[in-house]
Scaffold this active site. Structure first.
Site, PDB file in Angstrom:
ATOM      1  N   SER A 138       1.032  -1.290   0.032  1.00  0.00           N
ATOM      2  CA  SER A 138       0.009   0.024   0.145  1.00  0.00           C
ATOM      3  C   SER A 138       0.925   1.100   0.000  1.00  0.00           C
ATOM      4  O   SER A 138       2.173   1.167   0.523  1.00  0.00           O
ATOM      5  CB  SER A 138      -1.035  -0.023   1.200  1.00  0.00           C
TER       6      SER A 138
ATOM      7  N   TYR B 282      -1.368   0.157  10.961  1.00  0.00           N
ATOM      8  CA  TYR B 282      -1.626  -0.487   9.524  1.00  0.00           C
ATOM      9  C   TYR B 282      -0.472   0.097   8.653  1.00  0.00           C
ATOM     10  O   TYR B 282      -0.005  -1.031   7.872  1.00  0.00           O
ATOM     11  CB  TYR B 282      -3.014   0.554   9.000  1.00  0.00           C
TER      12      TYR B 282
END
Length: 234
Positions: A143, A156
């Protein structure tokens, strides 16, 4: 011409969003695809869609990637059904509360189990076979949060930084083995899970945009290793 005809692939987290798009695009290029995720009903629907397309065939295997036995069993079944695995896409991922001050330890554990351990379990299951035949391709979906940290993404982002580190380390470990490693870092993608969190000032990415990046890396000549792709909206 089907660029992946005769190739066998596994895509985790394939019951929706990016994973579904990746599986469909690989199959469109002729690959046989095992789609793995926890939701059997969703997997069945995707398998039917792919198989009705008449190119690569699809098989669904319900799998919890945070459980190593589940992953090992899924890979074993995939080999029995479609043969040696040429492409393994670590797509399964979990976005949870990443704010350290809010101390949501249960969500942290879930993100670590899926986003980091799940990636490692998949690699562990397929890598020996790839090394043995001196060919194979592991694609890890990270990501842009693995490049940049916001005040709400600390944990995250840590898991996605870890995915990039795993990808980078493997590329060095596996140099000259014939096994390729690609890390793909999507920006904000429009999916059923995050439609309410999308920015309003620019057009978000679509799942097909990330799937095309996977196909691009997977269809390069065997001597070309595309290590890193970052895909952002304009």
């Amino acid at each position: 011409m089907l660029k992946l005809k005769g190739k066998n692939a596994i895509v985790t987290g394939a019951s929706s969003g990016i994973g579904t798009a990746i599986a469909k695009h690989l199959a469109e290029e002729g690959a046989n695809v095992v789609v793995a995720a926890r939701r059997k009903d969703k997997l069945d629907a995707i398998v039917n869609q792919i198989n009705n397309g008449g190119k690569g065939k699809a098989v669904g295997v319900p799998t919890d990637v945070s459980n190593q036995e589940d992953v090992e069993s899924m890979v074993k079944k995939a080999r029995e059904v479609i043969g040696d695995i040429d492409i393994y896409v670590n797509n399964a991922g979990l976005v949870g509360n990443g704010v350290v001050r809010e101390a949501n330890v249960e969500e942290w554990d879930q993100m670590i189990d899926v986003n980091i351990k799940g990636v490692l379990y998949g690699i562990h299951a397929v890598l020996p076979g790839m090394i043995e035949k001196s060919a194979g391709h592991i694609v890890n979906i990270s990501s842009v949060s693995g490049h940049e940290v916001t005040k709400k993404s600390t944990v995250y982002s840590a898991t996605k930084f870890a995915v990039r580190a795993i990808s980078s380390g493997l590329e060095k470990e596996l140099a000259r083995t014939g096994v390729r490693i690609t890390n793909i870092s999507p920006g904000m993608v429009e999916t059923e899970r995050n439609s309410e969190r999308l920015p309003t000032d620019r057009e978000p990415l679509q799942t097909d945009d990330i799937a095309r990046a996977v196909v691009y890396a997977a269809t390069q000549p065997s001597y070309v290793n595309v290590n890193e792709i970052t895909v952002r909206p304009i």
